[in-house]
Design a protein around this motif. Structure first.
Motif, PDB file in Angstrom:
ATOM      1  N   THR A 564       0.853  -1.185   0.000  1.00  0.00           N
ATOM      2  CA  THR A 564       0.000   0.000   0.000  1.00  0.00           C
ATOM      3  C   THR A 564       0.889   1.235   0.000  1.00  0.00           C
ATOM      4  OG1 THR A 564      -1.703  -1.156   1.276  1.00  0.00           O
ATOM      5  CG2 THR A 564      -1.828   1.243   1.200  1.00  0.00           C
ATOM      6  N   ASN A 565       0.618   2.175  -0.853  1.00  0.00           N
ATOM      7  CA  ASN A 565       1.400   3.405  -0.897  1.00  0.00           C
ATOM      8  C   ASN A 565       1.069   4.252   0.322  1.00  0.00           C
ATOM      9  OD1 ASN A 565       2.111   6.286  -1.702  1.00  0.00           O
ATOM     10  ND2 ASN A 565       2.958   5.104  -3.415  1.00  0.00           N
ATOM     11  N   TYR A 566       2.092   4.573   1.113  1.00  0.00           N
ATOM     12  CA  TYR A 566       1.885   5.308   2.363  1.00  0.00           C
ATOM     13  C   TYR A 566       1.347   6.715   2.105  1.00  0.00           C
ATOM     14  CZ  TYR A 566       2.923   7.277   6.978  1.00  0.00           C
ATOM     15  OH  TYR A 566       2.835   7.885   8.205  1.00  0.00           O
ATOM     16  N   GLY A 569      -2.386   6.040   0.209  1.00  0.00           N
ATOM     17  CA  GLY A 569      -3.284   5.087   0.858  1.00  0.00           C
ATOM     18  C   GLY A 569      -3.866   4.061  -0.096  1.00  0.00           C
ATOM     19  N   GLN A 650       7.253  -0.696   6.851  1.00  0.00           N
ATOM     20  CA  GLN A 650       7.389   0.227   5.736  1.00  0.00           C
ATOM     21  C   GLN A 650       8.704  -0.041   5.004  1.00  0.00           C
ATOM     22  OE1 GLN A 650       6.935   4.301   6.946  1.00  0.00           O
ATOM     23  NE2 GLN A 650       4.851   4.001   7.689  1.00  0.00           N
ATOM     24  N   THR A 679      12.773   9.972  -0.357  1.00  0.00           N
ATOM     25  CA  THR A 679      11.508  10.378   0.237  1.00  0.00           C
ATOM     26  C   THR A 679      11.641  11.700   0.980  1.00  0.00           C
ATOM     27  OG1 THR A 679       9.625   9.601   1.549  1.00  0.00           O
ATOM     28  CG2 THR A 679      11.823   9.183   2.438  1.00  0.00           C
ATOM     29  N   ARG A 683       7.402  11.161   4.568  1.00  0.00           N
ATOM     30  CA  ARG A 683       7.273   9.901   3.835  1.00  0.00           C
ATOM     31  C   ARG A 683       6.020   9.831   2.954  1.00  0.00           C
ATOM     32  NH1 ARG A 683       9.369   5.019   7.855  1.00  0.00           N
ATOM     33  NH2 ARG A 683      11.154   6.161   8.737  1.00  0.00           N
ATOM     34  N   ARG A 684       5.340  10.930   2.728  1.00  0.00           N
ATOM     35  CA  ARG A 684       4.068  10.885   2.010  1.00  0.00           C
ATOM     36  C   ARG A 684       4.176  11.377   0.570  1.00  0.00           C
ATOM     37  NH1 ARG A 684       0.007   9.450   5.282  1.00  0.00           N
ATOM     38  NH2 ARG A 684       0.295   9.666   7.538  1.00  0.00           N
ATOM     39  N   CYS A 690       3.842   0.517   2.453  1.00  0.00           N
ATOM     40  CA  CYS A 690       3.529  -0.321   3.606  1.00  0.00           C
ATOM     41  C   CYS A 690       3.320  -1.751   3.108  1.00  0.00           C
ATOM     42  CB  CYS A 690       2.270   0.169   4.318  1.00  0.00           C
ATOM     43  SG  CYS A 690       2.369   1.887   4.891  1.00  0.00           S
TER      44      CYS A 690
END
Length: 697
Positions: A564-566, A569, A650, A679, A683-684, A690
């Motif tokens: 899942t991309n942090y 989402g 992560q 990053t 981290r977004r 994840c």
């Protein structure tokens, strides 16, 4: 500001659930993961002498001071010794006469080897430049005072036999040191790089291939490392940015009284603290900074620098160096200026078993303390002892905890750690206080207070100025502290039988601040709050556990995972059309095999990810801005990724083809590409993933 509970308290209450293994950067598969230590090792300096590397760093007011480490591979380090037990430069180093040395003392030492001797230079504020000299790094070390003011200096023994130092903030100054270290050569001071050239502080000075190189940290506008180069030691120098924006996905933490480095007076209990919350995109002082380089026997170069890791303090990180046009850039050829969190270990031609530099637990059964311990300022050696298997601290008068002499400390270690110690308070006298503390500003502690004929268990949080008292019916108690150093949060608990622990009070904030200029430390203390010498406290069986130190399962080799991309989402989706895309919640492929991947081990930390829907392996098919990520049936070198362990489920995937990370722009939902340099602090940005293991398909 209300502090929320943001970690799982069962780790605190169930000691059998945590691992006794200590953090080591060595992953045991030919790779390492930054930081080298997950505890404070600020302002590092590293040299190579023959087949060994040596390192030292800032120890400030903590005693003994100037730790020396040795390594064969730059990743696994052994503690050798401390250079001195005490500096003996005045009462402020002993917490006497209302004076203190918090955040002062040994700053940014420079380690050098020349003509059969090791040298460590360090400016001690208000006392000038000091030099320590030894033929053997184990000592004995001779101490000489040179004097003067040489902030954040670095020293070069030049080919002509002269000794030079560069130093200063904003401008870079040069001065020649007398050959007998009696002082500075008169008339030799000059400015060689003026302000505005982005050279700031924390200098490292080298002569390589006949050219002079100066590395310097710069905090404006975002924090980065500069390198200056010249043919002549006096210049003119040209400069380059050699490292920038590299936080390894670490946000700047909570800050106290930000911008105020030294308060004129020590804060007293009840005073208000101004706290700044973490800023998600703040690069100001977090990126890699204040570092230098070192050469391997095979001619390769590696960089070292420090990185602010929130309440742990400033850690040391290792970077591959890439030379381009005669300039040493931190990072890989395809990603200059950025440092991988995980990469191949330096090629030194030997295998070194992974190990940590210290034993952190202490039964106090030996004749001396484990070297992990340091005193808060110089101790009064008549008022402490190791006796009958316990640490005995005799109480001396102190206004409050920060003035307590003979407080024994060790650095807090992340990402999470828990310490437990037994306290026998039966010999405390009226006015005595003894216990376990989180040494910081604001500080917190849990311990026993003796007033009159009564003993009370007390919890105190300086930030909230909050106290909780519990009556005691016994003098022996077990005290515990748990710290989540990645979230700047801790808690304190107690037990009457050593098995069942109960938390006292709320969560405790552990901000980073510039008064002690250190990360939060675990501390054993005993003092008298009524202005007299009192009794003594016995501490036994200090045990430190690190729940997240064992990272052997952090690469799910051979398992099927869901990614899942942090940042967005959204699930990572192996689009049947052959592209790696995002799957939104509720969309058709969200919970199907289209979003599942098997992790194949390809050695040395490298993995290949195979989509379970039969579309093939995640593959980088382009380069540069067109570094597309596709699903390809035939596995190739373009399928290899270096797994970057970001902890707590992560990761990032570093393409071995582009030497950059796969990611996507969550704002546009474009397919994944492999041209992301790294990053952001929060981290977004779309590069952090994840992962979770799927047991049923």
């Amino acid at each position: 500001m209300e502090i929320k509970h943001i970690f799982i308290l069962f780790l605190l209450l169930l000691p059998n659930k945590v691992s006794a293994q200590s953090w080591t950067a060595d992953n045991g598969n030919g790779t390492y993961t930054n930081p080298l230590f997950y505890d404070e090792c600020s302002d590092p300096d590293i040299i190579r002498v023959g087949e060994y590397f040596y390192m030292t760093g800032t120890t400030m007011h903590s005693m003994p001071g100037l730790a020396i480490y040795r390594s064969r591979d730059l990743v696994n380090w052994y503690f050798l010794t401390y250079v001195f037990e005490s500096l003996e430069l005045g009462p402020e180093f002993r917490l006497e006469n209302g004076m203190e040395e918090y955040g002062q003392g040994i700053w940014a030492p420079c380690l050098r080897y020349h003509d059969g001797h090791f040298y460590i230079f360090s400016n001690v504020n208000n006392h000038g430049l000091q030099v320590f000299i030894a033929a053997n790094p184990l000592g004995p070390w001779e101490h000489k005072q040179i004097g003067g003011k040489t902030y954040d200096l670095s020293v070069l023994f030049d080919d002509d036999g002269k000794i030079y130092a560069v130093y200063g903030y904003d401008t870079v100054n040069l001065v020649e040191i007398e050959p007998d270290f009696s002082g500075f050569v008169e008339g030799s001071r000059r400015t060689i790089i003026r302000g505005g050239n982005a050279m700031s502080e924390g200098h490292h000075f080298y002569k390589i291939g006949g050219k002079y190189f100066i590395f310097s940290a710069n905090y404006s506008p975002i924090g980065r490392m500069q390198c200056a180069r010249a043919d002549n030691i006096c210049g003119p120098y040209e400069t380059r940015v050699v490292s920038t924006k590299e936080t390894l996905g670490t946000q700047r933490g909570y800050r106290v009284n930000d911008g105020i480095m030294w308060q004129p007076d020590m804060p007293k209990p009840g005073e208000k603290f101004n706290v700044w919350k973490p800023l998600e995109w703040d690069y100001k002082a977090a990126p890699l900074h204040q570092g230098g380089i070192v050469e391997l026997p095979n001619g390769e170069w590696w960089g070292f620098s420090m990185l602010d890791f929130r309440s742990v303090g400033r850690t040391t990180c290792l970077s591959p160096i890439t030379w381009v046009d005669g300039w040493p850039y931190f990072g890989l050829p395809g990603n200059l200026g950025r440092t991988p969190r995980t990469w191949y270990k330096p090629n030194v031609g030997i295998d070194v078993e992974p190990h940590a530099p210290f034993v952190r637990s202490d039964s106090f059964d030996g004749k001396s303390l484990n070297p992990i311990w340091q005193w808060n300022h110089e101790p009064n050696n008549r008022k402490w002892e190791l006796a009958k298997g316990v640490l005995r601290l005799h109480t001396m008068p102190a206004a409050h905890f920060m003035w307590a002499r003979n407080t024994l400390t060790q650095r807090g270690i992340g990402p999470e750690s828990q310490v437990t110690v037994t306290l026998d308070a039966s010999h405390l006298k009226n006015g005595d206080i003894a216990g376990l503390a989180l040494l910081n500003l604001p500080y917190a502690w849990i311990g026993v207070v003796h007033t009159g004929q009564k003993q009370t268990l007390r919890w105190y949080d300086m930030y909230k100025n909050d106290t909780i008292d519990i009556p005691l019916s016994q003098s022996k108690v077990w005290l515990r502290a748990f710290g989540n150093f990645d979230q700047d949060i801790a808690c304190l608990s107690y037990s009457f039988d050593g098995k069942h622990f109960k938390q006292l009070g709320d969560s405790i904030l552990m901000p980073y601040q510039l008064k002690t200029f250190q990360g939060t430390r675990y501390a054993l203390f005993a003092y008298n709050a009524e202005g007299r010498e009192g009794g003594f406290a016995d501490f036994d069986n200090f045990k430190l556990d690190e729940p997240l130190a064992d990272r052997s399962q952090n690469i799910p080799i051979g398992q099927i995972i869901r990614l899942t991309n942090y940042g967005s989402g959204k699930r990572v989706w192996a689009n049947p059309r052959g592209m790696l895309c995002s799957a939104a919640i509720g969309s058709k492929p969200y919970d199907t095999s289209d979003c599942l991947f098997r992790v194949h081990d390809r050695g040395n930390g490298r993995v290949a990810l195979e989509a379970m829907n039969g579309t093939g392996f995640i593959t980088v098919v382009g380069a540069g801005l067109a570094a597309d990520v596709r699903l390809v049936k035939q596995e190739s070198e373009a399928c290899l990724f270096m797994w970057q362990d970001m902890l707590r489920g992560q990761c990032m995937l570093l393409s071995m083809k582009t030497q950059r990370y796969i990611g996507l722009d969550a704002r546009t939902d474009e397919p994944y590409s492999a041209d992301w340099p790294g990053t952001t602090p929060n981290r977004r940005d779309g590069t952090v993933l994840c992962w979770e293991v799927v047991t049923k398909i």
